[in-house]
Design an enzyme around this catalytic site. Structure first.
Site, mmCIF file in Angstrom:
data_model
loop_
_atom_site.group_PDB
_atom_site.id
_atom_site.type_symbol
_atom_site.label_atom_id
_atom_site.label_comp_id
_atom_site.label_asym_id
_atom_site.label_seq_id
_atom_site.Cartn_x
_atom_site.Cartn_y
_atom_site.Cartn_z
ATOM 1 N N ASP A 105 2.262 -144.494 -6.331
ATOM 2 C CA ASP A 105 3.029 -144.196 -7.544
ATOM 3 C C ASP A 105 4.474 -144.684 -7.413
ATOM 4 O OD1 ASP A 105 3.479 -143.255 -10.073
ATOM 5 O OD2 ASP A 105 3.599 -141.147 -9.508
ATOM 6 N N HIS A 139 4.619 -153.737 -9.933
ATOM 7 C CA HIS A 139 3.239 -153.829 -9.434
ATOM 8 C C HIS A 139 3.104 -154.973 -8.425
ATOM 9 C CE1 HIS A 139 2.153 -150.756 -12.175
ATOM 10 N NE2 HIS A 139 2.165 -151.493 -13.267
ATOM 11 N N LEU A 148 -11.310 -152.131 9.966
ATOM 12 C CA LEU A 148 -10.730 -151.230 8.972
ATOM 13 C C LEU A 148 -11.502 -151.415 7.658
ATOM 14 C CD1 LEU A 148 -8.286 -149.484 7.776
ATOM 15 C CD2 LEU A 148 -7.207 -151.667 7.264
HETATM 16 C C1 FPP Z 1 1.502 -146.527 -10.258
HETATM 17 O O1 FPP Z 1 2.806 -146.821 -10.564
HETATM 18 C C2 FPP Z 1 0.746 -147.734 -10.006
HETATM 19 C C3 FPP Z 1 -0.330 -148.163 -10.725
HETATM 20 C C4 FPP Z 1 -0.906 -147.413 -11.845
HETATM 21 C C5 FPP Z 1 -1.016 -149.426 -10.444
HETATM 22 C C6 FPP Z 1 -0.875 -149.845 -9.032
HETATM 23 C C7 FPP Z 1 -1.683 -151.019 -8.772
HETATM 24 C C8 FPP Z 1 -1.346 -151.961 -7.908
HETATM 25 C C9 FPP Z 1 -0.112 -152.008 -7.105
HETATM 26 C C10 FPP Z 1 -2.354 -152.977 -7.649
HETATM 27 C C11 FPP Z 1 -3.115 -152.535 -6.441
HETATM 28 C C12 FPP Z 1 -3.981 -153.560 -6.006
HETATM 29 C C13 FPP Z 1 -4.732 -153.532 -4.893
HETATM 30 C C14 FPP Z 1 -5.439 -154.740 -4.533
HETATM 31 C C15 FPP Z 1 -4.872 -152.349 -4.024
HETATM 32 P P1 FPP Z 1 3.336 -146.499 -12.029
HETATM 33 O O2 FPP Z 1 3.240 -147.742 -12.822
HETATM 34 O O3 FPP Z 1 2.604 -145.324 -12.589
HETATM 35 O O4 FPP Z 1 4.833 -146.147 -11.729
HETATM 36 P P2 FPP Z 1 5.774 -145.163 -12.541
HETATM 37 O O5 FPP Z 1 5.175 -143.791 -12.435
HETATM 38 O O6 FPP Z 1 7.076 -145.284 -11.823
HETATM 39 O O7 FPP Z 1 5.812 -145.687 -13.950
#
Ligand code: FPP
Length: 232
Positions: A17, A34, A128
């Site tokens: 998050d 992201h 892993l």
């Molecule tokens: C939360 O931050 C993050 C997400 C909902 C998406 C995260 C996905 C990735 C980083 C891609 C992962 C990929 C792999 C291959 C594992 P948020 O956007 O909710 O942050 P905020 O709460 O600050 O708005």
């Protein structure tokens, strides 16, 4: 088989998050957060290999994330696609095995194809396990298991039956769940499996997460007294 060190979690689940906030704080578009989040995934995989963690589950896309803008959703798909393609050979040689949980049939076909490919090409690896939770929700997981059981004609179910029919069937429950950014919520992650998981909520935003944060969290875990409902 070598005895496992009880102070080191075998299976860690990560709720990544804070990507959006990380970007917004720097007046950047959310998808830049992201993108940096993907680099944090890579750092965490490398750190887990060093620390002898056996399973890492990343909550990459939840059943609720469809509520976001199509621009953000497509941006996440693009990043996952690039990550898989760009890192496949390196992870293969490091002995990483990729699996996923959740209903990926709702994802673009080329992404499903890339996912199938990395799973197939890494299925013999055992350093892993990287488990990607994609279009995953804890409630949807329980519904999925129950429907499989109904289809099998079963009349009465046990806890074991449900456990064996979840998306995570065959995987041990997470010992430790880390949610970054200081928010103290589970947000529909592995509800059935986390009955006895230890939880940690470090303040660091996911794009800044690194080996030091992982080690610090594991140190906290190692001091917990896990009783699983019993007494020591
Ligand atoms: C939360 O931050 C993050 C997400 C909902 C998406 C995260 C996905 C990735 C980083 C891609 C992962 C990929 C792999 C291959 C594992 P948020 O956007 O909710 O942050 P905020 O709460 O600050 O708005």
């Amino acid at each position: 088989m070598a005895m496992r060190n009880k102070n080191i979690p075998n299976h860690i689940g990560i709720i990544m998050d804070g990507n959006g906030r990380w970007a917004t704080r720097q007046s950047l578009p959310r998808n830049v957060g992201h993108k940096e989040g993907i680099n944090a995934v890579d750092r965490t995989i490398k750190a887990a290999l060093k620390l002898n963690i056996k399973i890492l589950t990343f909550f990459a896309f939840s059943t609720e994330n469809w509520k976001r803008s199509s621009e953000e959703i497509n941006g996440i798909f693009k990043l996952v696609r690039e990550f898989i393609k760009g890192k496949k050979d390196e992870y293969k040689s490091l002995g990483v095995k990729f699996i996923s949980i959740g209903d990926i049939t709702k994802f673009p076909e080329d992404l499903q194809h890339e996912l199938d490919r990395i799973k197939f090409e890494t299925k013999g690896n055992n350093s892993l396990i990287v488990n990607l939770a994609l279009n995953y929700g804890g409630r949807a997981d329980i519904v999925y298991a129950v429907n499989k059981l109904i289809d099998s004609g079963i009349k009465k179910v046990s806890e074991e039956d449900i456990l064996n029919n979840l998306y995570t069937s065959g995987l041990p429950d997470p010992d430790f769940i880390i949610r970054t950014s200081g928010e103290m919520r589970i947000s529909n992650f592995m509800l059935y499996q986390m009955a006895y998981s230890e939880l940690a909520f470090p303040k660091v935003l996911w794009p800044d997460f690194n080996e030091r944060h992982l080690k610090k969290a594991i140190k906290v875990f190692s001091k917990r007294n896990r009783r699983f409902g019993g007494i020591t």
